[in-house]
Design a protein around this motif. Structure first.
Motif, short mmCIF file in Angstrom:
data_model
loop_
_atom_site.label_atom_id
_atom_site.label_comp_id
_atom_site.label_asym_id
_atom_site.label_seq_id
_atom_site.Cartn_x
_atom_site.Cartn_y
_atom_site.Cartn_z
N GLY A 230 0.83 -1.21 0.00
CA GLY A 230 0.00 0.00 0.00
C GLY A 230 0.86 1.25 0.00
O GLY A 230 0.63 2.19 -0.77
N ALA A 231 1.89 1.27 0.84
CA ALA A 231 2.73 2.47 0.97
C ALA A 231 3.40 2.85 -0.35
O ALA A 231 3.36 4.02 -0.75
N PRO A 232 4.04 1.90 -1.09
CA PRO A 232 4.65 2.31 -2.37
C PRO A 232 3.65 2.80 -3.41
O PRO A 232 4.02 3.58 -4.29
N LEU A 233 2.41 2.40 -3.28
CA LEU A 233 1.38 2.93 -4.20
C LEU A 233 1.15 4.42 -3.91
O LEU A 233 1.06 5.24 -4.81
N VAL A 234 1.10 4.75 -2.62
CA VAL A 234 0.85 6.16 -2.25
C VAL A 234 2.04 7.03 -2.66
O VAL A 234 1.86 8.16 -3.14
N THR A 235 3.25 6.52 -2.50
CA THR A 235 4.43 7.37 -2.74
C THR A 235 4.87 7.36 -4.20
O THR A 235 5.72 8.16 -4.58
N HIS A 236 4.31 6.49 -5.02
CA HIS A 236 4.76 6.41 -6.42
C HIS A 236 4.56 7.77 -7.12
O HIS A 236 3.46 8.32 -7.09
#
Ligand code: NAI
Ligand code: MG
Length: 503
Positions: A230-236
């Motif tokens: 989930g986190a890498p989706l938000v920061t992409h």
């Protein structure tokens, strides 16, 4: 990419166990099923038996990268499709989903433990309805002309934001996904959904079904855990909008990461919704309303659950007795059995959390726990995550059970004597998602409705998501609205101004 077509059936499947196996081990990226780059998977468990029914692809930043790149590429062409045509395609998806309502109901019952008849099949039907509703809104993506100067044409146009990242929870995964994906797609965005670790299968199936109609890459889905996937989706960097439903704690993490990139974020973070019952209410209808408001059929795992019920003193005892009787009449059992009203809690962690609240309430001096319904007796279900619903009386506003979201079949009923006092208690909460009032005195009801701190106040009913009613809370319940035309325009487009000087 898999070297063979993934063996999911095109026709609706009546066997959720076989379908769960067929959906094992894959994300859906760029129009095809793909395993996790790492090759890792995790178990999907049937909470009614404890048995593993499938494996889910354990996504990480590499999978998110692939999904977002596919989405970004597809979005360019998708935005060029006339808005009404995009809507028509989403509408076509809705028609196809209607054929799969029973299948999707069974699949979501299997992975979440929500009873098929009372919850899971209903959810699948509302999902199709939500896609159908937004599918009709393509031509509403219109701008304005501004009376600037007769020689200067000044207009606004609605543009999509780009790639939308949607992070969803396990309680109503298909519906909460639909509320994000449908408006995002119609508005010309592409989407990457991160499913909830407890319930990845039904949303994956919907993604595959819709990809039979949508261009590849427009609607992608990855499964995995929050921090890793989930986190890498938000920061992409290519994700230009995040829409999230889940806990307050995780919502704040997501909002902080979105702030770092200065992208808009929509948050739906649950609640502690009060239900206020006056002595002049229609008694039987109100008791029935309390049962549905409390979402006992969903084991209370609802953001709008009426988890604080305030009853005017003259009818307090009668109301508690009637409600206890009614919940006692509900059948707990196999979620896939049509006779079952109440299924299981979604996971062991969630069950432990609910039990801790019940133990704390039971140990509170002066409190009474009315333990309702009966545990199932079928030996096949002995490892199931069942729990008897509990109605508490004798707890007060300082109790954690009155203040915190339990997300279990636990409600607290308190007496009141005075409308002003009950209003103050209802508003004395960190949350502000929903509230309901039950009275035949509409003068009192409307006055309180205006003064309750909540995103949605209903008098003499307590329905939840209705297509085209803006849905979303105030205070810690979140930011932004979902489910309506306004939600699509405000949260999935930006307004560009174009001026032409013709002088
Ligand atoms: P959660 O908020 O942790 O999970 C929701 C989603 O966020 C899941 O897909 C999860 O994988 C993802 N996520 C977790 N950490 C993340 C991160 N650092 N970055 C990006 N995504 C992340 O909720 P959880 O742990 O499932 O449930 C905890 C409590 O939250 C429940 O007991 C309930 O009180 C509340 N809740 C409220 C919901 C609502 O409808 N508003 C839905 C589900 C849970
Ligand atoms: Mg969590």
């Amino acid at each position: 990419m898999l070297d063979r077509p993934h063996p999911t059936p095109a026709a609706p499947s009546a066997d959720p166990f076989a379908l769960a196996k067929a959906l094992s081990g894959v994300h859906f990226i760029g129009g095809v099923y793909v395993p996790a780059r790492s090759g890792r998977t995790f178990a999907v468990v049937n909470p009614a038996t404890g048995a593993e029914v499938a494996r889910a692809a354990e996504g990480d930043a590499a999978d998110v990268e692939a999904a977002v790149q596919n989405a970004a590429k597809a979005q360019k062409d998708w935005a060029k499709v006339p808005a009404r045509k995009r809507g028509a395609m989403v509408h076509q998806c809705a028609q196809l989903l209607k054929e799969h309502v029973d299948e999707l109901g069974r699949l979501i019952a299997l992975e979440t433990g929500k009873a098929l008849r009372t919850e899971s099949r209903v959810e699948a039907g509302v999902v199709a309805d939500v896609f159908e509703f937004f599918g009709g809104l393509g031509s509403e993506l219109k701008g304005e002309s501004v009376p600037f100067d007769p020689k200067v044409l000044s207009v606004t146009v609605r543009e999509p934001l780009g790639v939308v990242g949607a992070i969803i929870p396990w309680n109503v995964p298909m519906l909460l996904m639909a509320l994000k994906v449908a408006p995002a797609l119609v508005a010309g965005n592409s989407v990457v959904v991160k499913s909830a670790e407890e319930a990845p299968l039904a949303v994956l199936r919907i993604c595959e079904i819709m990809n039979r109609i949508l261009p590849p890459g427009v609607f992608n889905m990855v499964s995995g855990f929050g921090p890793e996937c989930g986190a890498p989706l938000v920061t992409h960097p290519l994700v230009r909008k995040v829409t999230f439903t889940g806990s307050v704690e995780t919502g704040k993490i997501v909002a902080r990461a979105a702030a770092e990139k200065l992208i808009p974020v929509t948050l739906e973070l649950g609640g502690k919704s009060p239900m206020i019952v006056f002595a002049d209410c229609d008694f039987d209808r109100t008791v029935a309303g309390a049962l549905t408001s409390m979402r006992f059929t969903r084991q209370g795992q609802s953001c709008t659950a009426a988890s604080r019920i305030y009853v005017e003193r003259p009818i307090f005892d009668r109301f508690v007795a009637a409600m206890t009787d009614a919940v006692n009449g509900m059948v707990m059992g196999d979620p896939l059995d049509e006779k079952t009203d109440i299924g299981t809690i979604v996971s062991e962690g969630q069950l432990a959390k609910v039990k801790a609240y019940i133990a704390e309430g039971t140990a509170t001096p002066g409190a009474t726990a009315h333990v309702c319904s009966a545990m199932p007796t079928d030996p096949a279900l002995r490892k199931g995550l069942f729990i008897q619903p509990v109605i508490f009386t004798g707890l007060t506003r300082d109790s954690r059970l009155v203040r915190e979201e339990i997300f279990g079949p636990v409600t607290v009923i308190q007496p009141f004597d005075d409308a002003e006092a009950v209003l103050a208690e209802a508003n004395d909460s960190d949350y502000g998602l929903a509230a309901s009032l039950w009275t035949n005195n509409l003068k009192v009801g409307l006055d309180l409705a205006h003064r309750l701190e909540a995103g949605l106040v209903q008098i003499n009913q307590n329905l939840v998501v209705q297509a085209n009613l803006s849905y979303g809370g105030v205070k810690s319940s979140g930011l932004g609205k979902e489910a309506s035309l306004e939600a699509m325009l405000e949260h999935f487009t930006h307004k560009k101004t174009i001026m032409v000087n013709m002088a």
